[in-house]
Design a protein around this motif. Structure first.
Motif, PDB file in Angstrom:
ATOM      1  N   UNK A  65       0.830  -1.204   0.000  1.00 50.80           N
ATOM      2  CA  UNK A  65       0.000   0.000   0.000  1.00 50.80           C
ATOM      3  C   UNK A  65       0.867   1.258   0.000  1.00 50.80           C
ATOM      4  N   UNK A  66       1.896   1.266   0.833  1.00 50.29           N
ATOM      5  CA  UNK A  66       2.796   2.419   0.869  1.00 50.29           C
ATOM      6  C   UNK A  66       3.565   2.578  -0.433  1.00 50.29           C
ATOM      7  N   UNK A  67       4.018   1.461  -0.995  1.00 50.18           N
ATOM      8  CA  UNK A  67       4.740   1.527  -2.271  1.00 50.18           C
ATOM      9  C   UNK A  67       3.859   2.136  -3.352  1.00 50.18           C
ATOM     10  N   UNK A  68       2.583   1.748  -3.386  1.00 45.42           N
ATOM     11  CA  UNK A  68       1.660   2.293  -4.387  1.00 45.42           C
ATOM     12  C   UNK A  68       1.420   3.783  -4.163  1.00 45.42           C
ATOM     13  N   UNK A  69       1.332   4.202  -2.902  1.00 40.75           N
ATOM     14  CA  UNK A  69       1.162   5.626  -2.605  1.00 40.75           C
ATOM     15  C   UNK A  69       2.388   6.427  -3.039  1.00 40.75           C
ATOM     16  N   UNK A  70       3.573   5.873  -2.787  1.00 38.49           N
ATOM     17  CA  UNK A  70       4.801   6.585  -3.141  1.00 38.49           C
ATOM     18  C   UNK A  70       4.988   6.669  -4.651  1.00 38.49           C
ATOM     19  N   UNK A  71       4.481   5.693  -5.378  1.00 33.65           N
ATOM     20  CA  UNK A  71       4.588   5.697  -6.834  1.00 33.65           C
ATOM     21  C   UNK A  71       3.441   6.471  -7.494  1.00 33.65           C
ATOM     22  N   UNK A  72       2.464   6.888  -6.696  1.00 34.72           N
ATOM     23  CA  UNK A  72       1.354   7.667  -7.248  1.00 34.72           C
ATOM     24  C   UNK A  72       0.394   6.855  -8.079  1.00 34.72           C
ATOM     25  N   UNK A  73       0.197   5.590  -7.728  1.00 35.15           N
ATOM     26  CA  UNK A  73      -0.683   4.716  -8.510  1.00 35.15           C
ATOM     27  C   UNK A  73      -2.155   4.899  -8.126  1.00 35.15           C
ATOM     28  N   UNK A  74      -2.605   6.106  -8.062  1.00 33.81           N
ATOM     29  CA  UNK A  74      -3.983   6.371  -7.673  1.00 33.81           C
ATOM     30  C   UNK A  74      -4.592   7.403  -8.595  1.00 33.81           C
ATOM     31  N   UNK A  75      -5.903   7.316  -8.738  1.00 37.11           N
ATOM     32  CA  UNK A  75      -6.612   8.269  -9.599  1.00 37.11           C
ATOM     33  C   UNK A  75      -6.534   9.690  -9.060  1.00 37.11           C
ATOM     34  N   UNK A  76      -6.071   9.863  -7.816  1.00 36.82           N
ATOM     35  CA  UNK A  76      -5.939  11.205  -7.241  1.00 36.82           C
ATOM     36  C   UNK A  76      -4.767  11.978  -7.837  1.00 36.82           C
TER      37      UNK A  76
END
Length: 271
Positions: A201-212
């Motif tokens: 989850x943190x890795x995805x947040x750091x890579x910006x893998x979100x529609x936000x």
């Protein structure tokens, strides 16, 4: 100068062992920098923080309103402030008995009333008093927002420098890791699988893998602290921080909330 941001993982009965957690940060372009974590062991400490004379945009993990269907059925005030004042005047046993009677009269599978966005966001009905007790969270927290004079876009005008928005970490977490469990308050359930889920989850947040369209920036020490917190409270506060950053980027007056927001029910930011 960037606006200070906050994300809040809330407890309606905080203790030093299970405090309210605030994640503080700032946004620069598409980058959200976590600047610190703060633990508030009492509701009074949370109220004092809300009243501090400092500007911020915050995402708070508790409901800001009740379902319109429930309010109308009970004959409670249909204007948000009046409804919240009435709700705050009730005791928890009164609320529990009232909500239980409402549910008992409804068919299986449709016991609870929902707000317009609950199913879209995957959030629990704000009238639930157990698993999770979000009705108690609303009862404990919203009067503190009102007393502190903060601004609640779409619901209640207040100090435009302190902007409070309803956030929901589960909405962002599910986007990034699906329905994998990443936290538990039960020490026996602090499994390697949940540890891996927090790391992912943190890795995805750091890579910006979100529609936000935002990337989380952490130090090594911050990352370790978030991964090591098996309760997920710190991570949930950070997820709320990212949602607050999305809202702050959209800016006043709506902060990304929809134009057709129900002024009694509210809305979860980014839902």
């Amino acid at each position: 100068m960037s606006t200070p941001l906050a994300g809040c993982d809330f407890s309606s009965a905080p203790t030093p062992r299970k405090p309210i957690v605030l994640a503080h940060g700032t946004r620069l372009g598409e980058r959200v920098q976590l600047t610190g974590l703060e633990a508030l062991p009492t509701l009074d400490a949370f109220a004092q923080w809300l009243r501090r004379p400092a500007a911020w945009v915050g995402g708070f993990d508790f409901p800001f309103g009740l379902p319109r269907e429930l309010v109308e059925h009970l004959g409670w005030p249909r204007e948000w402030r009046a409804c919240m004042d009435h709700y705050a005047s009730l005791t928890r046993p009164q609320i529990r008995d009232t909500f239980a009677a409402f549910c008992a009269a409804r068919p299986a599978g449709a016991k609870f009333a929902h707000r317009a966005f609950d199913r879209r966001a995957g959030s629990s009905p704000s009238m639930k008093w157990v698993n999770p007790p979000v009705a108690w969270m609303l009862h404990a927290a919203v009067p503190l927002l009102i007393d502190a004079g903060v601004h609640l876009p779409g619901l209640h005008a207040g100090d435009a420098g302190r902007v409070a928005l309803e956030a929901y970490p589960g909405l962002l977490a599910r986007e990034l890791i699906g329905r994998r469990s990443y936290k538990s308050d039960d020490r026996a359930r602090h499994t390697p699988e949940r540890l891996i889920a927090r790391k992912d989850l943190l890795a995805a947040l750091e890579l910006g893998r979100t529609r936000l369209g935002l990337r989380l920036k952490l130090t090594h020490a911050q990352r370790d602290a978030l991964v090591d917190d098996a309760s997920g409270d710190r991570l949930d506060a950070v997820l709320c921080l990212v949602q607050a950053a999305w809202a702050e980027r959209h800016g006043a007056p709506a902060y990304g909330l929809p134009a057709d927001l129900d002024p009694l029910e509210g809305w979860i930011v980014s839902a």
